[in-house]
Design a protein around this motif. Structure first.
Motif, PDB file in Angstrom:
ATOM      1  N   GLU A 445     -23.658   9.817 -25.702  1.00 56.15           N
ATOM      2  CA  GLU A 445     -22.724  10.846 -25.284  1.00 56.15           C
ATOM      3  C   GLU A 445     -21.296  10.496 -25.700  1.00 56.15           C
ATOM      4  O   GLU A 445     -20.517  11.382 -26.083  1.00 56.15           O
ATOM      5  N   HIS A 446     -20.975   9.214 -25.642  1.00 54.01           N
ATOM      6  CA  HIS A 446     -19.654   8.782 -26.091  1.00 54.01           C
ATOM      7  C   HIS A 446     -19.485   9.081 -27.571  1.00 54.01           C
ATOM      8  O   HIS A 446     -18.441   9.621 -28.002  1.00 54.01           O
ATOM      9  N   ASP A 447     -20.489   8.727 -28.373  1.00 55.82           N
ATOM     10  CA  ASP A 447     -20.390   8.950 -29.816  1.00 55.82           C
ATOM     11  C   ASP A 447     -20.320  10.429 -30.152  1.00 55.82           C
ATOM     12  O   ASP A 447     -19.712  10.828 -31.159  1.00 55.82           O
ATOM     13  N   ALA A 448     -20.936  11.273 -29.292  1.00 58.18           N
ATOM     14  CA  ALA A 448     -20.951  12.705 -29.575  1.00 58.18           C
ATOM     15  C   ALA A 448     -19.567  13.322 -29.460  1.00 58.18           C
ATOM     16  O   ALA A 448     -19.305  14.391 -30.021  1.00 58.18           O
ATOM     17  N   THR A 449     -18.642  12.642 -28.743  1.00 57.18           N
ATOM     18  CA  THR A 449     -17.276  13.172 -28.613  1.00 57.18           C
ATOM     19  C   THR A 449     -16.420  12.856 -29.823  1.00 57.18           C
ATOM     20  O   THR A 449     -15.269  13.313 -29.917  1.00 57.18           O
ATOM     21  N   ARG A 451     -15.306   9.832 -30.617  1.00 54.72           N
ATOM     22  CA  ARG A 451     -14.343   8.786 -30.313  1.00 54.72           C
ATOM     23  C   ARG A 451     -14.812   7.408 -30.752  1.00 54.72           C
ATOM     24  O   ARG A 451     -14.237   6.399 -30.379  1.00 54.72           O
ATOM     25  N   LYS A 522     -25.436  19.529 -22.971  1.00 53.66           N
ATOM     26  CA  LYS A 522     -23.998  19.324 -22.972  1.00 53.66           C
ATOM     27  C   LYS A 522     -23.475  19.291 -21.539  1.00 53.66           C
ATOM     28  O   LYS A 522     -23.899  20.045 -20.676  1.00 53.66           O
ATOM     29  N   THR A 525     -23.940  13.689 -17.632  1.00 57.11           N
ATOM     30  CA  THR A 525     -23.322  12.372 -17.571  1.00 57.11           C
ATOM     31  C   THR A 525     -24.362  11.373 -17.186  1.00 57.11           C
ATOM     32  O   THR A 525     -25.430  11.726 -16.697  1.00 57.11           O
TER      33      THR A 525
END
Length: 525
Positions: A445-449, A451, A522, A525
Motif C-alpha cells: 500500500e505504501h508503494d502504491a502511493t 512514495r 482502495k 489499511t
C-alpha cells in the motif's frame, strides 16, 4: 443342421416341385405361414415360407405379380408355396415369371398335399433341430466344465473358440487380455480394450456387439452384482447359432464362477496380508515372512515401496468405488508382470499396497496419476524404496506424501519429491498465502502511493544477505537511499530487520506472493 427349402423339397411325403429360384433353396426356413392377403408383409418377420392359393390375387397380372413378389423378397420371405388345383390348375405364368426375375424360390404344392402337412413338417424339423442344438449345448457344457475343473480358464477359452469356429478372449477387470485362442487372436482382442472398458461402466451382466459382418464380436461382462470382474469376447463370421449360444452362455457361467471364487480367495489373502503388514510395521519382518510363506515370493525381502491411497472428494455413489478401480488396476498390472503384490484395504476409503520397487505396480500408479490427473477418484502417496526393517519409515513417508498430494490437489506424490527440490511448494496453500498477504499488505500500500519502492528494496536487500552496496547496485540507488527505505520498512512493520525470524518470514512471504502484488481495495489499511 437347420431346416432349408431343399429339405422340404426332398421330403417324400410332401411332393413339392421347384418352379423358380432353384439356386436359393439352401436358405434356412424359420416358419411356414398361410396367407391369402394381397399384401401379407406387415404380418411377416422374415425367414418364412409363404403358402397361398392366390384366392385374392390377380395372379395373371404381370405388373401386380412383380410388385407382390418384390415386396415378399424385401420382407425376407424365403419362398412361396403355391397350391395348384384350387383356384388355379397350374402356377400362373405372371407369378412364375416374377419369381424367376426376383430369384425367389417358388414351390408347386399339389392338391393332395394340404398346407397343414407342410406346416407340421416345418414344425417337426424345427423342433428336431432345436433338440439337436440343446443336446449339443449340454455336451459342450459338460466339456467346458471338465476343462474348467481340470485346466482352468485358458482351456475354457480354447475349447469355446473351437466350438464357435472362431476366436475367443478373456479380459481382466482392467480390460487387459488374460488369454486368447487361437494364438493369433490375442492381437485382435487387444484392439477391443476400449470397448471392454466401456462395458465395465455398466452393471453386470452386460453385453455388446462390435465389429463388422466378417468379424462379428460379442462382448459379455463377467461378474455378479454391480461390479464387473472381467469380460469375454467371442469373434465369429456370422451371428451365433443355438448350439454356439449354449456354448457361450456355459463359458460365461463357468468363467464368472471362477472369477468369483478367485475373489473369495483374494478376500482371504487380504486378511492374511493385513496381518503380515501389521507385523512388518511392528518391526517383526521375520514373523511376517513365516506367516506369509511363499505367498508373496521375495517381496518382503527385496526393496519395496509402500503406497497409501485414499478417496478424493465425494465419489459418485452410482459409480464403481475409486479405490476398487485402483486396486484392480494395480493387481492386474502385477499379474501381467508376474509380480507379487500385497494389497490391504483399510475400510472403504483407504488402501495400503506393498509393491516391488521399480516394478509394474509402481508404473501402473504413474499411469493412473497421468490418466486421472484432472479428476482423480483417489489420491496416492508413495514412499521411497525401503527394506523389511524400514517398513514403519516407509509407511510414514507414504502418509507424508499423501498429505502433500491432498494439499496440492494431485493424484500422486512420491516422497522422494519432498526430499529434493524447494521447500516453498510445500507451503503454497491458502493459510501461507494469507499470512504473506497480511505481512506485506502495508508495504504494497505504501508503494502504491508512489512514495517509494519498499517491496523491491526488501527483496534485493534480503537476496544480498543484507549487503548494502550490492543490494543498492541491484536497485540502481545510493546505499543511503536503501538504508532510508529499510528504516521505513521497520517503521511500517513495527519489527526489526536485525531479527533473523523477521527476515525469514519476509523472505518466505515474498517467495509466496512472487512478483505480482496482491490486489487490495482502495482505502484499506
Amino acid at each position: 443342421m437347420p431346416l432349408t427349402l431343399a429339405s422340404l423339397v426332398q421330403h417324400s411325403a410332401l411332393k413339392l416341385a421347384v418352379r423358380a429360384g432353384a439356386d436359393h433353396l439352401d436358405t434356412p426356413v424359420r416358419w411356414a405361414h398361410v396367407s391369402e392377403l394381397a399384401d401379407p408383409v406387415p404380418y411377416m418377420e422374415g425367414g418364412e415360407l409363404l403358402l397361398t392359393t392366390a384366392m385374392t390375387l390377380d395372379a395373371e397380372d404381370g405388373e401386380a405379380m412383380r410388385r407382390y413378389v418384390r415386396r415378399l423378397a424385401r420382407a425376407g420371405v424365403v419362398g412361396v408355396g403355391f397350391a395348384v388345383g384350387v383356384n388355379y390348375d397350374e402356377i400362373p405364368a405372371a407369378l412364375l415369371e416374377a419369381a424367376r426375375e426376383e430369384g425367389l424360390p417358388l414351390l408347386e404344392v399339389p392338391r393332395r398335399t394340404p398346407f397343414l402337412a407342410i406346416s407340421k413338417a416345418v414344425s417337426a424339423a424345427l423342433a428336431a433341430d432345436q433338440y439337436r442344438a440343446v443336446t449339443a449345448g449340454f455336451e459342450v457344457q459338460r466339456e467346458l466344465t471338465r476343462a474348467a475343473l481340470a485346466e482352468g480358464p485358458d482351456a475354457v477359452v480354447a475349447r469355446l473358440a473351437a466350438h464357435v469356429d472362431g476366436w475367443a478372449a478373456l479380459y481382466d477387470a482392467s480390460g487387459a487380455v488374460l488369454t486368447a485362442a487361437p494364438d493369433w487372436a490375442a492381437r485382435r482382442a487387444a484392439r477391443l480394450t476400449p470397448d471392454v472398458e466401456r462395458l465395465r461402466e455398466r452393471a453386470a451382466p452386460a453385453s455388446a456387439v462390435v465389429g463388422g459382418t466378417d468379424d462379428r464380436v460379442e462382448l459379455q461382462s463377467l461378474g455378479t452384482g454391480r461390479r464387473v470382474r472381467g469380460a469375454l469376447a467371442v469373434g465369429t463370421g456370422a451371428p451365433l447359432g443355438t448350439a454356439e449360444r449354449y456354448a457361450v452362455h456355459s463359458a460365461i457361467a463357468l468363467l464368472t464362477l471362477t472369477t468369483e471364487r478367485s475373489r473369495s480367495l483374494q478376500a482371504a489373502e487380504q486378511r492374511l496380508g493385513a496381518a503380515v503388514l501389521r507385523m512388518m510395521l511392528a518391526g517383526q519382518p521375520d514373523h511376517a515372512r513365516t506367516v506369509a510363506g511363499d505367498l508373496y515370493g521375495g517381496l518382503l525381502d527385496a526393496p519395496f515401496r509402500l503406497l497409501i491411497a485414499e478417496v478424493a472428494g465425494d465419489p459418485d455413489p452410482a459409480a464403481e468405488p475409486p479405490l476398487a478401480v485402483l486396486a484392480d488396476a494395480l493387481e492386474a498390472a502385477a499379474a501381467r508382470a508376474g509380480e507379487a503384490v500385497l494389497t490391504v484395504p483399510e475400510g472403504d476409503d483407504r488402501l495400503v499396497v506393498l509393491a516391488e520397487d521399480g516394478g509394474a505396480v509402481v508404473t501402473a500408479c504413474d499411469a493412473y496419476a497421468a490418466r486421472e490427473a484432472d479428476d482423480a477418484g483417489a489420491v496416492i502417496g508413495l514412499s521411497a524404496p525401503a527394506g523389511p526393517i524400514a517398513a514403519t519409515t516407509a509407511y510414514k513417508q507414504a502418509e507424508q506424501a499423501l498429505s502433500v498430494a491432498r494439499r496440492r490437489g494431485r493424484a500422486l506424490v512420491e516422497h522422494e519429491e519432498l526430499a529434493t527440490g524447494s521447500l516453498l511448494p510445500l507451503l503454497a496453500d491458502d493459510a501461507v498465502r494469507a499470512f504473506a498477504d497480511g505481512m506485506l499488505r502495508a508495504l504494497y500500500e505504501h508503494d502504491a502511493t508512489g512514495r517509494g519502492d519498499l517491496v523491491a528494496s526488501v527483496r534485493a536487500w534480503l537476496s544480498r544477505h543484507g549487503q548494502w552496496d550490492a543490494a543498492a547496485a541491484d536497485l540502481g540507488v545510493h546505499r543511503h537511499t536503501l538504508r532510508y527505505r529499510m528504516r521505513r520498512v521497520e517503521e511500517i512493520l513495527g519489527r526489526s530487520l536485525d531479527d533473523p525470524d523477521v527476515r525469514m518470514e519476509l523472505w518466505l512471504a515474498l517467495k509466496t506472493t512472487g512478483d505480482r502484488p496482491p490486489t487490495y481495495d482502495k482505502g484499506t489499511t
